[in-house]
Design an enzyme around this catalytic site. Structure first.
Site, PDB file in Angstrom:
ATOM      1  N   ASP A   1       0.845  -1.189   0.000  1.00  0.00           N
ATOM      2  CA  ASP A   1       0.000   0.000   0.000  1.00  0.00           C
ATOM      3  C   ASP A   1       0.886   1.246   0.000  1.00  0.00           C
ATOM      4  O   ASP A   1       1.655   1.461   0.935  1.00  0.00           O
ATOM      5  CB  ASP A   1      -0.883  -0.037   1.263  1.00  0.00           C
ATOM      6  CG  ASP A   1      -1.965   1.023   1.247  1.00  0.00           C
ATOM      7  OD1 ASP A   1      -2.033   1.809   0.283  1.00  0.00           O
ATOM      8  OD2 ASP A   1      -2.737   1.068   2.223  1.00  0.00           O
TER       9      ASP A   1
ATOM     10  N   ASP B   1      -3.548   2.319  -5.590  1.00  0.00           N
ATOM     11  CA  ASP B   1      -2.291   2.323  -4.826  1.00  0.00           C
ATOM     12  C   ASP B   1      -2.160   1.134  -3.881  1.00  0.00           C
ATOM     13  O   ASP B   1      -1.386   1.175  -2.934  1.00  0.00           O
ATOM     14  CB  ASP B   1      -2.162   3.626  -4.043  1.00  0.00           C
ATOM     15  CG  ASP B   1      -3.130   3.703  -2.879  1.00  0.00           C
ATOM     16  OD1 ASP B   1      -4.217   3.086  -2.967  1.00  0.00           O
ATOM     17  OD2 ASP B   1      -2.807   4.361  -1.882  1.00  0.00           O
ATOM     18  N   GLU B   2      -2.896   0.061  -4.137  1.00  0.00           N
ATOM     19  CA  GLU B   2      -2.962  -1.028  -3.167  1.00  0.00           C
ATOM     20  C   GLU B   2      -3.142  -2.375  -3.870  1.00  0.00           C
ATOM     21  O   GLU B   2      -3.944  -2.475  -4.796  1.00  0.00           O
ATOM     22  CB  GLU B   2      -4.233  -0.796  -2.347  1.00  0.00           C
ATOM     23  CG  GLU B   2      -4.148  -0.946  -0.883  1.00  0.00           C
ATOM     24  CD  GLU B   2      -5.546  -0.737  -0.314  1.00  0.00           C
ATOM     25  OE1 GLU B   2      -6.033  -1.656   0.355  1.00  0.00           O
ATOM     26  OE2 GLU B   2      -6.163   0.321  -0.571  1.00  0.00           O
TER      27      GLU B   2
HETATM   28 MG   LIG Z   1      -2.386   3.920   0.242  1.00  0.00          MG
END
Ligand SMILES: [Mg+2]
Length: 409
Positions: A17, A107-108
């Site tokens: 993350d 983003d993960e």
């Molecule tokens: Mg993040």
């Protein structure tokens, strides 16, 4: 203890993350923002740097409230296309490590590395190397949680933040999980937290200590079932490779700012093309558009691309195209230096869809790739590569020796 588990470890799942993603990209691209409270988004807060979070700024908060909490914050407009490019680069790093990548958001992602420990190494070492690559090649901080289930890996990545690694060892799952506040369980919001607190259930361990039947009287049957399972780290979900990506790429940071020679650049291209076409073939995909991506000493970037007449997953045509593109841009490299070199293939299609239309002459090179792929399947990725086949000559096309077995079955 199962004797078998020595040979075959439990699942090894990473939850990766990016930290304060949009705000970190802004700090990366503008040195004046580093170490300062940054808010992305003038209206609603889309993201905020850790410096702003310390003042209580949160994602989705109204802009005026955020500015009241942190008047010194620097507010910037979002640049979505830049974030999306950074995300692609990060995912390319994930996919270079394991084919089992499940993107959850921009983003993960979950990354299953269970099968990699023999060839590549233990999960914590893989996670550290991903963190290093994301830092070096994309310039962003990323936190990773490592655990035996998806759920726990996600809990662990929160513990890892910011810019850290948190490993929950196999067998130590409940020792880690049980002291945590119930709020850390996925699906527990403020209301459930309050209901649980009113029964004296403050930690995950407290939830594990009551029966699901008892629990369902307080929070409802579905919730109780879910919470009980999580409190005992029962999460059978697998990492599911999501929607097929529209491009496959890889890149390499060249680190130091010393001038790079043409031969060295050529060898990097060869290595990247090898990695990318290997991944294409594993995914049974072919692509038509070849792009090279460069970053110069002053951090400015350039791309060059060319679309092939025919989609391919074979090493040779892609390599040849990359070399042509590099040739075109070489005068610029000589002038401005090179700190990063990347390549990708887009315009993707399923391999089956075009196989029949491939000209017959093309097949011999495909057979060479097939031979390399089958050796790797047996002996691992490093067993063979065009680079080692090349020896030190570097710039010539990789030629396969005759004694490499063709298709193994
Ligand atoms: Mg993040």
């Amino acid at each position: 203890m199962n004797v078998d588990s020595v040979d075959r470890p439990a699942k090894a799942i990473l939850h990766a993350d990016l930290d304060a993603f949009y705000a970190s990209v802004e700090q990366r691209d503008n040195p004046a923002l580093r170490g300062k409270p940054v808010i992305v988004g003038g209206g609603v807060v889309l993201a905020s740097s850790y410096e702003a979070r310390q003042k209580g700024v949160k994602t989705a908060m109204g802009g005026s409230e955020a500015r009241r909490l942190c008047p010194e914050a620097i507010v910037v407009e979002p640049r979505m296309s830049v974030y999306s490019q950074a995300s692609k680069e990060v995912f390319a790093i994930f996919e270079d490590v394991s084919p089992l990548v499940e993107g959850i958001s921009i983003d993960e992602a979950f990354i299953d590395v269970t099968g990699l420990w023999r060839l590549v190494g233990p999960a914590p070492a893989i996670a550290q190397s991903i963190r290093r690559k994301v830092r070096e090649e994309v310039g962003l901080p990323i936190s990773i949680g490592v655990a035996t289930t998806k759920f726990l890996a996600k809990v662990a990545s929160v513990s890892a933040k910011p810019d850290g690694l948190w490993v929950v060892p196999e067998g130590g799952e409940l020792d880690y999980l049980h002291p945590l506040p119930v709020r850390r369980l996925w699906g527990v919001g403020a209301i459930t937290e309050e209901k649980l607190a009113s029964r004296g259930l403050m930690t995950v361990g407290d939830i594990a200590g009551v029966s699901p039947e008892q629990l369902s009287g307080w929070v409802g049957k579905a919730s109780a079932h879910h919470l009980s399972a999580l409190a005992h780290n029962r999460d059978p979900r697998r990492v599911v490779v999501g929607k097929r990506r529209s491009s496959v790429g890889a890149q390499r940071s060249l680190g130091t700012r010393r001038p790079i020679g043409r031969l060295e650049a050529d060898n990097v291209v060869l290595e990247l093309v090898d990695r990318v076409t290997d991944r294409l073939r594993k995914g049974e995909r072919v692509g038509r558009t070849v792009t090279i991506r460069l970053r110069f000493n002053d951090f400015s970037r350039a791309t060059r691309s060319r679309t092939l007449p025919q989609a391919t997953g074979a090493t040779e045509p892609v390599l040849r195209t990359c070399r042509d593109l590099l040739e075109e841009v070489w005068p610029e490299v000589k002038e401005r230096g090179l700190t990063l070199l990347g390549m990708s293939i887009s315009n993707l299609d399923d391999a089956h869809a075009v196989q029949l239309s491939l000209p017959f002459a093309r097949r011999s090179r495909d057979d060479a790739d097939t031979a390399i792929d089958s050796i790797r399947e047996k002996f691992g990725r490093d067993a063979i590569s065009p680079v080692t086949l090349l020896g030190k000559r570097g710039i010539e096309m990789p030629m396969l020796p005759d004694d490499i077995p063709a298709r193994s079955g």
